[in-house]
Design a protein around this motif. Sequence first.
Motif, PDB file in Angstrom:
ATOM      1  N   VAL A 147     -13.708   4.362 -11.794  1.00 42.95           N
ATOM      2  CA  VAL A 147     -13.428   5.931 -10.071  1.00 42.95           C
ATOM      3  C   VAL A 147     -12.826   5.310  -9.623  1.00 42.95           C
ATOM      4  O   VAL A 147     -11.543   6.181  -8.772  1.00 42.95           O
ATOM      5  N   ASP A 148     -13.168   3.432  -8.824  1.00 46.77           N
ATOM      6  CA  ASP A 148     -12.079   3.448  -8.608  1.00 46.77           C
ATOM      7  C   ASP A 148     -10.544   3.491  -8.338  1.00 46.77           C
ATOM      8  O   ASP A 148      -9.551   3.830  -7.608  1.00 46.77           O
ATOM      9  N   SER A 149     -10.310   2.815  -9.619  1.00 47.89           N
ATOM     10  CA  SER A 149      -8.775   2.507 -10.320  1.00 47.89           C
ATOM     11  C   SER A 149      -7.820   4.017 -10.052  1.00 47.89           C
ATOM     12  O   SER A 149      -7.113   4.158 -10.120  1.00 47.89           O
ATOM     13  N   VAL A 150      -9.267   4.984 -10.440  1.00 46.84           N
ATOM     14  CA  VAL A 150      -8.612   6.403 -10.437  1.00 46.84           C
ATOM     15  C   VAL A 150      -8.095   7.424  -9.066  1.00 46.84           C
ATOM     16  O   VAL A 150      -7.339   7.330  -8.945  1.00 46.84           O
ATOM     17  N   TYR A 151      -8.991   6.510  -8.286  1.00 45.27           N
ATOM     18  CA  TYR A 151      -8.939   7.008  -6.794  1.00 45.27           C
ATOM     19  C   TYR A 151      -7.366   6.095  -5.763  1.00 45.27           C
ATOM     20  O   TYR A 151      -6.950   7.214  -5.392  1.00 45.27           O
ATOM     21  N   ALA A 152      -7.690   5.359  -6.905  1.00 45.99           N
ATOM     22  CA  ALA A 152      -6.110   4.004  -5.768  1.00 45.99           C
ATOM     23  C   ALA A 152      -5.048   4.875  -6.535  1.00 45.99           C
ATOM     24  O   ALA A 152      -3.733   4.864  -5.711  1.00 45.99           O
ATOM     25  N   TYR A 153      -5.227   4.914  -7.712  1.00 43.34           N
ATOM     26  CA  TYR A 153      -3.685   5.698  -8.972  1.00 43.34           C
ATOM     27  C   TYR A 153      -3.461   7.100  -8.203  1.00 43.34           C
ATOM     28  O   TYR A 153      -2.287   7.599  -7.696  1.00 43.34           O
ATOM     29  N   LEU A 154      -3.857   7.631  -8.148  1.00 46.81           N
ATOM     30  CA  LEU A 154      -3.484   9.220  -7.443  1.00 46.81           C
ATOM     31  C   LEU A 154      -3.452   9.069  -6.199  1.00 46.81           C
ATOM     32  O   LEU A 154      -2.381   9.779  -5.484  1.00 46.81           O
ATOM     33  N   LYS A 155      -3.827   7.888  -4.909  1.00 48.39           N
ATOM     34  CA  LYS A 155      -3.958   7.599  -3.666  1.00 48.39           C
ATOM     35  C   LYS A 155      -2.156   7.399  -3.651  1.00 48.39           C
ATOM     36  O   LYS A 155      -1.545   8.198  -2.195  1.00 48.39           O
ATOM     37  N   LYS A 156      -2.156   6.546  -4.357  1.00 49.84           N
ATOM     38  CA  LYS A 156      -0.993   6.287  -4.349  1.00 49.84           C
ATOM     39  C   LYS A 156       0.050   7.588  -3.965  1.00 49.84           C
ATOM     40  O   LYS A 156       1.478   7.836  -3.874  1.00 49.84           O
ATOM     41  N   TYR A 157       0.105   8.462  -5.622  1.00 49.63           N
ATOM     42  CA  TYR A 157       1.198   9.505  -5.371  1.00 49.63           C
ATOM     43  C   TYR A 157       0.677  11.290  -4.720  1.00 49.63           C
ATOM     44  O   TYR A 157       2.207  11.680  -4.571  1.00 49.63           O
ATOM     45  N   VAL A 158      -0.156  10.874  -3.925  1.00 51.83           N
ATOM     46  CA  VAL A 158      -1.306  12.434  -3.910  1.00 51.83           C
ATOM     47  C   VAL A 158       0.435  12.769  -2.606  1.00 51.83           C
ATOM     48  O   VAL A 158       1.001  11.415  -1.909  1.00 51.83           O
ATOM     49  N   PRO A 159       0.748  13.959  -2.659  1.00 55.28           N
ATOM     50  CA  PRO A 159       1.205  14.517  -1.373  1.00 55.28           C
ATOM     51  C   PRO A 159       0.514  14.276   0.202  1.00 55.28           C
ATOM     52  O   PRO A 159      -0.431  14.462  -0.193  1.00 55.28           O
ATOM     53  N   SER A 160       1.270  14.350   0.727  1.00 55.29           N
ATOM     54  CA  SER A 160       0.563  13.542   2.458  1.00 55.29           C
ATOM     55  C   SER A 160      -0.420  15.269   2.721  1.00 55.29           C
ATOM     56  O   SER A 160      -1.326  14.731   3.435  1.00 55.29           O
ATOM     57  N   SER A 161       0.504  16.116   2.197  1.00 58.20           N
ATOM     58  CA  SER A 161      -0.298  17.593   2.501  1.00 58.20           C
ATOM     59  C   SER A 161      -1.745  18.124   2.004  1.00 58.20           C
ATOM     60  O   SER A 161      -2.396  18.600   2.756  1.00 58.20           O
ATOM     61  N   ALA A 162      -2.172  16.981   0.586  1.00 55.39           N
ATOM     62  CA  ALA A 162      -3.121  17.546   0.057  1.00 55.39           C
ATOM     63  C   ALA A 162      -3.869  16.687   0.598  1.00 55.39           C
ATOM     64  O   ALA A 162      -4.017  15.603   1.236  1.00 55.39           O
ATOM     65  N   LYS A 163      -5.363  17.425   0.625  1.00 54.71           N
ATOM     66  CA  LYS A 163      -6.452  16.413   0.845  1.00 54.71           C
ATOM     67  C   LYS A 163      -7.280  15.938  -0.884  1.00 54.71           C
ATOM     68  O   LYS A 163      -7.566  16.015  -1.648  1.00 54.71           O
ATOM     69  N   LEU A 164      -7.652  14.314  -0.890  1.00 59.02           N
ATOM     70  CA  LEU A 164      -8.068  13.525  -1.786  1.00 59.02           C
ATOM     71  C   LEU A 164      -9.249  13.196  -1.378  1.00 59.02           C
ATOM     72  O   LEU A 164      -8.747  12.143  -0.392  1.00 59.02           O
ATOM     73  N   GLU A 165     -10.169  13.334  -2.226  1.00 55.54           N
ATOM     74  CA  GLU A 165     -11.318  12.742  -1.347  1.00 55.54           C
ATOM     75  C   GLU A 165     -12.356  12.739  -2.335  1.00 55.54           C
ATOM     76  O   GLU A 165     -12.469  13.374  -3.659  1.00 55.54           O
TER      77      GLU A 165
END
Length: 370
Positions: free
Chosen positions: A121-139
């Motif tokens: 979970v933590d590694s998935v979230y960290a990986y996605l956070k690295k690439y997610v567009p700033s306008s999208a909400k990742l939680e």
Amino acid sequence: MSQWKTTPLYEEHKLLGAKMIPFGGWDMPVQYSGIIAEHTATRQAAGLFDVSHMGEIFIEGQADIILGFLESVTCNSVSSLTNGQVQYNAIINENGGLVDDITLYKFNDQKYMICANASNVDSVYAYLKKYVPSSAKLENQSASWHQIAIQGPKADSILSSYFKSDLSQIGYYKFVLFPFAGEEIILSRTGYTGEDGFEIYSSNSTGVKIWKELLEFGKTEGLLPVGLGARDTLRIEAKYPLYGHELDENRSPNQSGIGWIVKEKKTPYPKYEQIISEKKEGPKRKIVAFELQEAGVPRENMPVLDSNGKNIGITTSGTFSPSLKKGIGLALVDSEKIQHGESIQIEIRGQAKSAIIFTQSFIPGSIRKN
């Protein structure tokens, strides 16, 4: 209290007399009444699993932006999803290996949920956070969600009766939002056993309530709580991969035996050309199932030999199958040897045991045939 993370059902597990073990950083039940009894209940009636250690990560935003983002980090075709559909997918890392295999839930064009493995979970979230567009909400909402799963041929009838609602309308790899106990829970129909069944996502307090009530409600139908031990024997019989065994950060989806989710698409993911090319040409080695032809219990990291004793691979998972009454497993094997019925040997504690490559279903009539 446990030194490991615990799910909201921890005290319930102790009350049920569960044997607890560490798993992916969590203190989880490995068995209650016994692995064979729990396995058999799931195959013949129904089993109830605590999967609250799994992770729930939500992505919301403008439709084209979040679709483009999801396409760019996963190998399956996200654009093919319809509202209320679940997709088996995998997040690809920069080297073409796997961050995690996931189930992706599409609520609508602006909202998706990723269900990730507990240890990732933590590694998935960290990986996605690295690439997610700033306008999208990742939680990462994992702490707020409770998840249990009911699996087996009686799962539909037990759960439909409990919820006083016909759940047969929920198709395989589909989900619905369902009003219950003053909240909107998620009911999906996927599973990790080869049997029919459902996942129930809710708040923590509601999840504990459902767990306790369901166990009592389904008792006369043969419903049992099931631990990680039978979860493993069930998933190996169904040939489902497990991260850290068949799947890892260095192995491509094609090598991992999940090449069927590798799709050609407009938005490339990491090592796209390499992975597509490998799928077309076939990887040099890939995951395949095997069945022992003599007594023995295979485990992971055992050498796989051809009939002449030459090393052709290594086991990634192994068990004694309660359904087949014999040793079975999964292994990373030279692709040229992968043919149903091919004679091989598994070296168990220094002894070469005869086995065959098994490309057919271990459990005829299961949800997933291969």
